[in-house]
Design an enzyme around this catalytic site. Structure first.
Site, PDB file in Angstrom:
ATOM      1  N   GLY A 276       0.828  -1.212   0.000  1.00 25.77           N
ATOM      2  CA  GLY A 276       0.000   0.000   0.000  1.00 25.77           C
ATOM      3  C   GLY A 276       0.854   1.250   0.000  1.00 25.77           C
ATOM      4  CG  PHE A 277       4.184   0.933  -0.034  1.00 23.33           C
ATOM      5  CD1 PHE A 277       4.746   0.270   1.051  1.00 23.33           C
ATOM      6  CD2 PHE A 277       4.050   0.258  -1.229  1.00 23.33           C
ATOM      7  CE1 PHE A 277       5.168  -1.044   0.940  1.00 23.33           C
ATOM      8  CE2 PHE A 277       4.471  -1.070  -1.339  1.00 23.33           C
ATOM      9  CZ  PHE A 277       5.026  -1.721  -0.257  1.00 23.33           C
ATOM     10  N   GLY A 508       0.770  -6.883   4.127  1.00 18.38           N
ATOM     11  CA  GLY A 508       2.035  -7.587   4.003  1.00 18.38           C
ATOM     12  C   GLY A 508       2.990  -7.280   5.135  1.00 18.38           C
ATOM     13  CE  LYS A 673      11.145 -16.283  11.009  1.00 15.62           C
ATOM     14  NZ  LYS A 673      10.553 -17.426  10.349  1.00 15.62           N
ATOM     15  CD  GLN A 678       6.499  -3.380   8.096  1.00 16.30           C
ATOM     16  OE1 GLN A 678       6.480  -3.889   6.979  1.00 16.30           O
ATOM     17  NE2 GLN A 678       5.741  -2.336   8.374  1.00 16.30           N
ATOM     18  N   GLY A 741       5.410   2.955  16.218  1.00 12.58           N
ATOM     19  CA  GLY A 741       5.347   2.509  14.832  1.00 12.58           C
ATOM     20  C   GLY A 741       6.707   2.169  14.251  1.00 12.58           C
ATOM     21  CD  GLU A 744       4.322   5.625   7.088  1.00 10.32           C
ATOM     22  OE1 GLU A 744       4.088   6.479   6.249  1.00 10.32           O
ATOM     23  OE2 GLU A 744       3.595   5.434   8.085  1.00 10.32           O
TER      24      GLU A 744
HETATM   25 MO1  MOS Z   1       1.639   5.319   4.929  1.00 12.39          MO
HETATM   26  S1  MOS Z   1       2.366   6.743   3.596  1.00 12.39           S
HETATM   27  O1  MOS Z   1       0.827   6.313   6.040  1.00 12.39           O
HETATM   28  O2  MOS Z   1       0.684   4.178   4.160  1.00 12.39           O
END
Ligand code: MOS
Length: 777
Positions: A276-277, A508, A673, A678, A741, A744
């Site tokens: 998605g990203f 994913g 893993k 990530q 998180g 990202e």
């Molecule tokens: Mo992310 S750019 O918040 O899917």
């Protein structure tokens, strides 16, 4: 103190006495921040076998009876109107059911724009195929439905369109002349000012050393492996959508607004997403698929081609950023200025928050941070892989490297000298910040000490070798509005099964696996006795998978639902139970049983026994997550330090990244893993940003010129060196499971780490991404 904070504190005072021993936003830590059960272990993905066997069904893989295939035609001018449109040849082509254009499309409302309402998901607020107006080069102008994809693709080529083009803004330099300050940057002020940073920068008594430079980053396009797709069907006035999305609930609500139907008449599922990203939101194609399906009275599958994804799905916008640093002789900052402008459209609101890192990373006596936007005729830009932070850290962390070089201070040491005591702009305490430790550990492991202090002095044959580093950072978010349901069922073998439900997303990254681990640990059950169900709007409402927030958002809802379940179980257990009179917060679960925290096993009651004694087969509890008050009270961020070694050919200017290490401080790591993947995946995307990715726009027509994976270069195997990742694993006391998180942050800082390494190797400072060889010759 702001009124929001006052409200939050008042709310916390009310809630705290009720549940003294449970995790509460910003107040009491989650007991699960310490290792227990399978949480934290290297559990393989629960969906792995399904995917390897090809049994995991993605949005474009749901066969529906009588289904038609769609092909989309895109405009070739950036602004104007459709003057003539001839679809007769296409309509007569073999297998074609219909051609939809603005003339026959059902009447629809424009999608409410993302962030304008809690569940709004519109990438832009432009009407979709409702008139003859063109707003960007690549806008859908016709949809062909046919019995096969090949027939639809062929018929599309038979449509002829004549445009009356109108003047359009397709040159960034021109757009910059009419830039504006947006009302807010994702709810934060567009401009932050502390003291008079410009004056401080100019004053040599305060700013003994000055760096003042402009950095640019290009536009980037989303290229998930799975193409954007939707398979849709109408059943009367009910809309069924098999989507590939990071936001099932918001998609359903927004589609309901578009078609003027009730939210519960739209059923969206998205069991698997092939990446998605930030790009898998609600765009024109889902709306067009539903509209065409309505018109045809048959189910429709619409898969955008790879080119279609470039035309109709926005990505990261381009930026032009100024960073100016004024430093005292000891390296501390007297002035920090980070300003700039990005391209946007008049119909969306994603201003690429590139100043966010500077708001929270470093101590400086004066600051000026300001974001502007310049409207262009282009597809709405959107969130993409650490929006803001990835390109903002390129500018900020490059400038710090320039300062370190100017002053002759080691870049690691310089960053240690400007660590802030508290959040530099909000003044809040950090919930947990161990960046200094992460940086030191990373430097040690990477062999940073071997870096040549003088650029361009390490050479191995044709190759100039250099090392660079940069800070990584990404905020902790927890989205409001989620709820979870836990169903506990007694099975034949006198054990229990727990099914946890929340309309969240598996793209994913390992959501389903990690939440199963979480529930197993919290409920004291083996992993095999836990199921996590997600990706379906008929489940309790979830939050979006974005902003690296989903794990915390689900975690908080599961904690609330488990509290509710415990209350029900204690009631069922009755007065003679050792649980009688205890608050849910005083209980802990181990080995299929609950009991007072730290109590011996004989004071615990097995779930199965409680249910059996009460003559029940099942107990079910649902609860909403508490509002994310921790965000109001603390400055909460994930951190890291990125270390890069490059080899630059002295002959061709070619840059090869030879080693990379990311050392992170992201709270507790929940699965060794999936977390490793990530971090590494993020770093690989960062290498794309640093070295290969760039959307090229024909400035005459606003048309993307490299709309394919053969022309738009994402890093491939040969571009990616051995990557090592490590982390502090220090729990955050104010987040569910002690985790922040990790989705990202891996991308952030990579652009600067690479550019800084290139400088160290060659003495050439590249301030514009990507660092391609032409910039080094
Ligand atoms: Mo992310 S750019 O918040 O899917």
């Amino acid at each position: 103190m702001s009124s929001v904070q006052e409200l939050a504190q008042a709310a916390m005072q009310k809630v705290v006495p009720l549940l003294p021993d449970r995790w509460l936003p910003g107040v009491s830590p989650d007991p699960l921040r310490h290792p227990r059960g399978p949480l934290g272990q290297a559990v393989p993905r629960v969906d792995g076998p399904l995917k390897v066997r090809g049994e995991a069904r993605f949005a474009a893989e749901f066969p529906l009876d009588g289904m038609l295939y769609a092909a989309v035609l895109f405009s070739t001018v950036p602004a104007g109107r459709i003057a003539a449109l001839d679809t007769t040849a296409a309509e007569a082509a073999p297998g074609v059911a219909l051609v939809m254009t603005w003339r026959n499309a059902p009447r629809m409302q424009p999608p409410p724009l993302m962030m304008s309402k809690p569940k709004a998901a519109g990438a832009s607020d432009l009407p979709v195929m409702q008139d003859d107006r063109i707003h960007w080069n690549g806008q859908p102008v016709a949809v062909v439905l046919a019995d096969t994809q090949e027939q639809a693709d062929h018929a599309k080529t038979l449509i002829s369109v004549r445009y009356e083009a109108e003047p359009a803004i397709t040159v960034f330099a021109q757009a910059l002349q009419h830039s504006r300050v947006p009302a807010s940057v994702l709810g934060e002020p567009s401009r932050v000012e502390i003291g008079d940073a410009e004056a401080t920068l100019r004053d040599p008594d305060q700013s003994a050393h000055v760096v003042d430079a402009v950095y640019t980053t290009p536009r980037h396009n989303h290229n998930a492996i799975e193409l954007h797709a939707a398979t849709v069907a109408w059943n009367g006035d009910e809309l069924r959508v098999h989507d590939a999305t990071q936001m099932v609930n918001a998609t359903a609500w927004t589609l309901a607004q578009v078609f003027g139907i009730a939210e519960d008449k739209v059923h969206v599922t998205s069991p698997f997403v092939g990446g998605g990203f930030g790009g898998k939101g609600l765009w024109d194609h889902q709306i067009l698929a539903a509209a065409a399906s309505k018109l045809a009275g048959r189910p429709v599958r619409l898969v955008l081609s790879r080119e279609g994804v470039f035309r109709a799905i926005g990505g990261r916008t381009r930026t032009e950023q100024r960073v100016a640093l004024g430093a005292r002789p000891d390296g501390t900052l007297a002035a920090l200025i980070h300003t700039g402008c990005v391209a946007m459209t008049a119909h969306n609101n994603v201003p690429e928050q590139f100043t966010f890192p500077a708001r929270h990373l470093y101590a400086a006596s004066s600051m000026l941070l300001e974001q502007r936007v310049a409207d262009m005729h282009m597809v709405a830009n959107t969130f993409m892989r650490a929006p803001g932070e990835s390109v903002g850290t390129f500018a900020l962390e490059s400038a710090l490297d320039e300062l370190a070089h100017t002053m002759g201070i080691d870049p690691v040491a310089l960053r240690d000298r400007i660590e802030p005591e508290q959040d530099p702009t909000s003044g809040h305490a950090f919930s947990s910040r161990h960046l200094r430790e992460a940086r030191a550990a990373g430097a040690e492991r990477f062999g940073w000490g071997k870096r040549a202090a003088v650029p361009g002095t390490r050479r191995e044959g044709e190759w100039l070798v250099g090392m660079g580093m940069a800070t990584a950072t990404y905020p902790y978010f927890r989205m409001p509005g989620g709820a979870a349901r836990i169903r506990l069922t007694r099975d034949g073998r006198d054990t229990v099964q727990a099914t946890v439900q929340m309309a969240s997303h598996e793209m994913g990254m390992g959501t389903a696996t990690v939440q199963a681990q979480h529930v197993a640990a919290r409920m004291g059950l083996p992993l095999e006795q836990v199921r996590f169900e997600y990706g379906d709007t008929t489940l309790p409402a979830g939050t979006l998978a974005g902003g690296s927030s989903q794990t915390a958002s689900i975690g908080a809802a599961v904690i609330a639902a488990f509290d509710e379940l415990l209350k029900q179980l204690m009631e069922l257990a009755g007065k003679d139970s050792p649980l009688h009179g205890l608050a849910p917060g005083a209980l802990e679960a181990h080995d299929g049983a609950i009991g007072p925290r730290d109590a011996p096993a004989d004071r615990r009651e097995r779930y199965a026994d409680i249910l059996a004694r009460a003559g029940r087969d099942e107990v079910c509890a649902e609860a909403a997550a508490p509002p994310p008050l921790e965000l109001v009270k603390y400055s909460m961020h994930s951190y890291g330090a990125q270390f890069c070694e490059v080899r630059v050919s002295a002959v061709t200017g070619e840059v090869r990244v030879s080693r990379f290490l990311g050392s992170f401080d992201c709270g507790r790591i929940l699965n060794l893993k999936t977390a490793t993947s990530q971090f590494k995946g993020g770093i690989i995307m960062g290498l794309g940003l640093a070295l290969t990715e760039e959307t090229l726009m024909d400035e005459r027509h606003g048309r993307i010129m490299n709309a394919s994976l053969s022309d738009y270069h994402v890093p491939v195997q040969m571009d990616v060196p051995a990557i090592e990742v490590m982390w502090t694993d220090t729990p955050d006391p104010h987040s569910p499971m002690g985790a922040r998180g990790i989705g990202e942050i891996g991308i952030t800082g990579v652009g600067a780490a690479v550019a800084n390494a290139v400088f160290n190797a060659t003495g050439r400072r590249v301030r514009s991404l990507p660092v391609t060889l032409d910039k080094l010759l």
